[in-house]
Structures are given as C-alpha cells and as structure tokens.
Design a protein around this motif. Structure first.
Motif, mmCIF file in Angstrom:
data_model
loop_
_atom_site.group_PDB
_atom_site.id
_atom_site.type_symbol
_atom_site.label_atom_id
_atom_site.label_comp_id
_atom_site.label_asym_id
_atom_site.label_seq_id
_atom_site.Cartn_x
_atom_site.Cartn_y
_atom_site.Cartn_z
ATOM 1 N N ILE A 348 104.021 -5.565 17.671
ATOM 2 C CA ILE A 348 103.452 -6.613 16.814
ATOM 3 C C ILE A 348 103.651 -8.005 17.395
ATOM 4 O O ILE A 348 103.342 -9.004 16.734
ATOM 5 N N LEU A 349 104.139 -8.087 18.618
ATOM 6 C CA LEU A 349 104.388 -9.370 19.275
ATOM 7 C C LEU A 349 103.132 -10.247 19.233
ATOM 8 O O LEU A 349 102.069 -9.848 19.712
ATOM 9 N N GLY A 350 103.262 -11.431 18.630
ATOM 10 C CA GLY A 350 102.163 -12.389 18.575
ATOM 11 C C GLY A 350 101.109 -12.105 17.530
ATOM 12 O O GLY A 350 100.173 -12.897 17.378
ATOM 13 N N LEU A 351 101.232 -10.998 16.796
ATOM 14 C CA LEU A 351 100.184 -10.619 15.838
ATOM 15 C C LEU A 351 100.428 -11.238 14.467
ATOM 16 O O LEU A 351 101.561 -11.330 13.991
ATOM 17 N N ARG A 352 99.325 -11.606 13.828
ATOM 18 C CA ARG A 352 99.406 -12.088 12.462
ATOM 19 C C ARG A 352 99.552 -10.894 11.518
ATOM 20 O O ARG A 352 99.285 -9.744 11.886
ATOM 21 N N GLU A 353 99.954 -11.173 10.276
ATOM 22 C CA GLU A 353 100.276 -10.106 9.320
ATOM 23 C C GLU A 353 99.130 -9.122 9.145
ATOM 24 O O GLU A 353 99.334 -7.914 9.084
ATOM 25 N N GLY A 354 97.904 -9.620 9.078
ATOM 26 C CA GLY A 354 96.760 -8.753 8.837
ATOM 27 C C GLY A 354 96.505 -7.742 9.942
ATOM 28 O O GLY A 354 95.875 -6.703 9.721
ATOM 29 N N ASP A 355 96.989 -8.037 11.157
ATOM 30 C CA ASP A 355 96.776 -7.129 12.287
ATOM 31 C C ASP A 355 97.981 -6.230 12.572
ATOM 32 O O ASP A 355 97.887 -5.327 13.412
ATOM 33 N N GLN A 356 99.088 -6.463 11.878
ATOM 34 C CA GLN A 356 100.311 -5.715 12.180
ATOM 35 C C GLN A 356 100.266 -4.283 11.668
ATOM 36 O O GLN A 356 100.796 -3.365 12.312
ATOM 37 N N ALA A 357 99.646 -4.058 10.523
ATOM 38 C CA ALA A 357 99.641 -2.728 9.916
ATOM 39 C C ALA A 357 98.986 -1.693 10.816
ATOM 40 O O ALA A 357 99.439 -0.550 10.917
ATOM 41 N N ALA A 358 97.911 -2.080 11.499
ATOM 42 C CA ALA A 358 97.212 -1.132 12.374
ATOM 43 C C ALA A 358 98.105 -0.689 13.531
ATOM 44 O O ALA A 358 98.039 0.463 13.977
ATOM 45 N N LYS A 359 98.946 -1.578 14.013
ATOM 46 C CA LYS A 359 99.844 -1.247 15.106
ATOM 47 C C LYS A 359 101.042 -0.423 14.632
ATOM 48 O O LYS A 359 101.508 0.489 15.323
ATOM 49 N N LEU A 360 101.535 -0.765 13.438
ATOM 50 C CA LEU A 360 102.751 -0.125 12.940
ATOM 51 C C LEU A 360 102.481 1.207 12.244
ATOM 52 O O LEU A 360 103.318 2.093 12.241
ATOM 53 N N GLY A 361 101.315 1.296 11.616
ATOM 54 C CA GLY A 361 101.015 2.488 10.834
ATOM 55 C C GLY A 361 101.558 2.423 9.419
ATOM 56 O O GLY A 361 101.520 3.404 8.684
ATOM 57 N N TYR A 362 102.078 1.263 9.026
ATOM 58 C CA TYR A 362 102.567 1.052 7.657
ATOM 59 C C TYR A 362 102.522 -0.441 7.363
ATOM 60 O O TYR A 362 102.332 -1.263 8.267
ATOM 61 N N THR A 363 102.679 -0.784 6.106
ATOM 62 C CA THR A 363 102.645 -2.184 5.699
ATOM 63 C C THR A 363 103.809 -2.941 6.329
ATOM 64 O O THR A 363 104.956 -2.501 6.231
ATOM 65 N N PRO A 364 103.536 -4.051 7.001
ATOM 66 C CA PRO A 364 104.611 -4.782 7.691
ATOM 67 C C PRO A 364 105.619 -5.374 6.720
ATOM 68 O O PRO A 364 105.319 -5.632 5.555
ATOM 69 N N ARG A 365 106.826 -5.579 7.218
ATOM 70 C CA ARG A 365 107.868 -6.215 6.418
ATOM 71 C C ARG A 365 107.666 -7.726 6.399
ATOM 72 O O ARG A 365 106.828 -8.256 7.108
ATOM 73 N N ALA A 366 108.456 -8.382 5.594
ATOM 74 C CA ALA A 366 108.245 -9.821 5.375
ATOM 75 C C ALA A 366 108.489 -10.641 6.629
ATOM 76 O O ALA A 366 107.880 -11.698 6.812
ATOM 77 N N ALA A 367 109.363 -10.184 7.517
ATOM 78 C CA ALA A 367 109.713 -10.970 8.695
ATOM 79 C C ALA A 367 110.270 -10.056 9.769
ATOM 80 O O ALA A 367 110.694 -8.928 9.497
ATOM 81 N N VAL A 368 110.264 -10.543 11.006
ATOM 82 C CA VAL A 368 110.938 -9.829 12.094
ATOM 83 C C VAL A 368 112.445 -10.009 11.942
ATOM 84 O O VAL A 368 113.223 -9.063 12.052
ATOM 85 N N VAL A 369 112.865 -11.243 11.714
ATOM 86 C CA VAL A 369 114.246 -11.538 11.345
ATOM 87 C C VAL A 369 114.197 -12.476 10.150
ATOM 88 O O VAL A 369 113.702 -13.604 10.264
ATOM 89 N N HIS A 370 114.663 -12.012 9.003
ATOM 90 C CA HIS A 370 114.622 -12.840 7.804
ATOM 91 C C HIS A 370 115.698 -13.922 7.874
ATOM 92 O O HIS A 370 116.791 -13.693 8.394
ATOM 93 N N ARG A 371 115.384 -15.065 7.336
ATOM 94 C CA ARG A 371 116.323 -16.193 7.383
ATOM 95 C C ARG A 371 117.655 -15.876 6.698
ATOM 96 O O ARG A 371 118.693 -16.439 7.053
ATOM 97 N N ASP A 372 117.633 -14.962 5.706
ATOM 98 C CA ASP A 372 118.883 -14.591 5.040
ATOM 99 C C ASP A 372 119.802 -13.795 5.949
ATOM 100 O O ASP A 372 120.995 -13.633 5.663
ATOM 101 N N HIS A 373 119.244 -13.235 7.027
ATOM 102 C CA HIS A 373 120.036 -12.415 7.947
ATOM 103 C C HIS A 373 120.069 -13.057 9.337
ATOM 104 O O HIS A 373 120.130 -12.378 10.347
ATOM 105 N N MET A 374 120.027 -14.396 9.364
ATOM 106 C CA MET A 374 119.975 -15.133 10.626
ATOM 107 C C MET A 374 120.931 -16.321 10.555
ATOM 108 O O MET A 374 121.131 -16.908 9.484
#
Length: 377
Positions: A348-374
């Motif tokens: 999903i490198l460089g992909l916007r949310e709408g294009d991530q699902a096709a690559k992942l095969g499932y609905t993408p998560r909110a973030a790659v690294v969430h600010r609460d865990h950074m």
C-alpha cells in the motif's frame, strides 16, 4: 487540566476518560447474589458521568462469585483451579447480563471484553484491545472488562483486577483509574487501628508506601488487597495516569467520596506514558518506514502515519512490531507500533485509502502507524 483533587475525577475538563474498577465483595453479597440496590445506584452514577461528557470503562470482578453460587461450589468457587474456571464460565454470562441490563435502563449500551494480562503484554493483542476499546468509547458504549478466568491458569491464582484495571487504562489512554474498595484509601497502618491515618495523596509508590499495605483481601471473595492496589498504582503512575482508591461500600460511593473529599490519589510520576517511554527506545526497531516531506510535517504536528506519505519500507516485520520512522533525508523522526506487516506496507506504499483495499484484500485500517502508538524522537 491535571487531576489534583478527588472531585476532578467526575469533571470532564480534568478527566475525559475513566476506568472504574468494582471488586467482587462490592458487587456480590455473601450468598453469591448481586447487590442490586448498590448496583442500581452505581449505574446511575456512571450514567451521570457520561451525561457530563466523560467516557467510562468498567472493570468488573464477580464472575467466579456469581458462578460459584449457581453451581453450589465450596469456598466461593476457589477450592481448586477447575472449580474457579467452571464458576467463571457460568458467572461471566450472568455478569455480562447484569451490567447490560442495568446500563440499558439508562439508555447506555454495554459491551463485554474478556482479557488476560498476557493480552495486554503481547504487542499484537495489545493493539487489538486498544483499538477495540477506542472504537467502543467513540461509539458511546461502556466497555465492561473482566479477566478471562475460564481459561486463565496462573492469573486466577495470582492475578487481580486492580492491576488489570491499570493495564486497561494504559491500553485505552485514560486519564484516571478509580478503584472502589472496602476502605477509604491507603492508611499508614492497619485501618482497624484507631491511630491509623488516611494518606490523601501519594507522590510515587515507594518501598515505604508498599510496606504500609496488606496483601490480604478482607472479604475473602476476591483476589486483590491493598498490595494489589499499590501494584496497580505503580503501573498507572508510570503511564501518566492518576489512580484513586475510594470507599465503595455505601450507596452512590463516587458522589459520597467527592462530597467528602475522602480517598487516596496516586499522582503520575512522569509526563510521558509508560507506553510512550517504551516506544521511545527500550526495544530495538524491527524495520524502517521512510516518509515524504508532507507526511513528515504532518507527523511533527501530531498526525498518524498514513500510507500516501510512505515512500520506502525496510526490514521484515509483522503487525504490531516496533518500527523506526525516518524523514525523506533519512533523519530519524520517531518510532511506533505498525498496523501492517512489512509486505502489506510495501503493497500500500503511496496509495490513498480508496486504492488500498484492492491491494490488501480487506478494508484498510485507519493508519499505518497510529499517533496513539507513536512517539517522536
């Protein structure tokens, strides 16, 4: 605003999110039946806190006690490990139904979460628990958390919901943990002694403070005691969370404690949470995520790391691993727990949310690294 007094626990300006822990002896009577009148009053208080703008998580003991009464097991279901597990299996259903029904009377939806302490130690399971708690709170739900005693082994013998409440507080990023007890708080001696004095404020759980505690549960029904509560306070203080011990034996205990200003507050010892300190350098990163200039600027302003700003992925890691975050010139900006594996990050490198699902095969998560865990470095 910081929590400096007991009444701040009930004020959204000071305490936006609160963990409320209820022990077995408060929730269940000596015959193993729920203390309905007491619970009705407490749930009204919880509804009042929510009406005032606060989010509430309940950590509730009582499953073993309730189940033991239904199964007619000796010693409150604690005669053996097998008895405790069987009692918990029956009691968990009763406990969930009890909280759900009472909260529903006030128009509040309840959710059950059964965890073990290991669930909050393992990074992947910790992320799952944290995400679930966050989503439930955002949805206006009151999560009711209990240790999963039906499958736990060592936890039943040595675990306690005081410590679990502090761990849940860490996972949810709360402001305070409130432990309802059968005493007013921490005393400098045995509370039964007339000369013992209540300690209203503790600035750090030192060996001298630990020496004041008893490790016995006065009711004989639960697994905690004052020592367990001090261990919980130690967890909370290192995570930037205020912990309070209040007497819960009377009706509407929160309102009474606030009115009287009576209890013990354990103050946070550091501005960073224990989680942030851990993320900041105590574990070697397993990979590197490099971001573009726009993403780097957003991260500096407190944003989460999103896939569109990701330009390079190094290493082999699974979801939940600690990764280092670098800017476009290779400068190390921070590190955090990643929400995807290395291969998924590359997909999903460089992909916007709408294009991530096709690559992942499932609905993408909110973030790659969430600010609460950074944490920024």
């Amino acid at each position: 605003m910081a929590i400096e007094h007991i009444h701040h626990l009930t004020e959204a300006d000071h305490c936006q999110t609160l963990v409320l822990k209820i022990g077995s002896a408060l929730l269940v009577d000596g015959d193993g039946h729920p203390r309905k009148d007491w619970l009705d009053a407490l749930v009204r208080e919880i509804a009042g806190l929510r009406a005032g703008g606060q989010k509430v998580i309940v950590v509730s003991s009582g499953a073993i006690a309730l189940g033991a009464a239904r199964l007619d097991l000796p010693k409150g279901g604690r005669a053996s490990l097998a008895d405790a597990q069987a009692a918990a299996s029956v009691g968990q259903i009763a406990l969930a139904g009890l909280w759900s029904g009472l909260l529903e009377e006030h128009g509040v939806q309840a959710a059950q979460m059964l965890v073990t302490l290991d669930d909050l130690e393992d990074r992947r399971r910790y992320l799952n628990a944290s995400s679930t708690l966050s989503r439930l709170l955002d949805a206006g739900v009151v999560p009711v958390v209990n240790e999963n005693d039906s499958v736990a082994t060592e936890e039943i013998r040595f675990g306690d919901n005081d410590r679990l409440a502090a761990r849940v507080g860490q996972a949810a990023g709360v402001d305070a943990v409130l432990l309802l007890s059968d005493v007013d708080g921490l005393y400098d001696g045995d509370p039964k002694d007339s000369g013992a004095k209540l300690i209203e404020r503790v600035e750090g759980v030192t060996p001298e403070i630990i020496a004041m505690a008893s490790d016995n549960s006065s009711s004989g029904m639960g697994s905690g005691g004052m020592l367990a509560k001090l261990q919980a306070a130690r967890i909370a203080e290192r995570a930037g969370i205020t912990l309070a011990i209040l007497n819960g034996t009377g009706n509407a205990p929160i309102a009474r404690a606030v009115k009287e200003g009576r209890g013990t507050l354990f103050m946070p010892r550091r501005s960073d949470t224990a989680r942030k300190a851990w993320l900041g350098g105590r574990i070697a990163p397993e990979g590197v995520l490099t971001v573009d200039a726009g993403c780097a600027e957003a991260l500096g302003n407190g944003a989460s790391l999103l896939a569109p700003g990701l330009i390079e992925v190094e290493g082999a890691f699974d979801r939940g691993a600690l990764v280092s975050i670098h800017g476009p010139k290779g400068e190390r900006m921070g590190q955090g727990l990643v929400e995807y594996s290395a291969d998924e990050c590359r997909a999903i490198l460089g992909l916007r949310e709408g294009d991530q699902a096709a690559k992942l095969g499932y609905t993408p998560r909110a973030a790659v690294v969430h600010r609460d865990h950074m944490v920024q470095l």
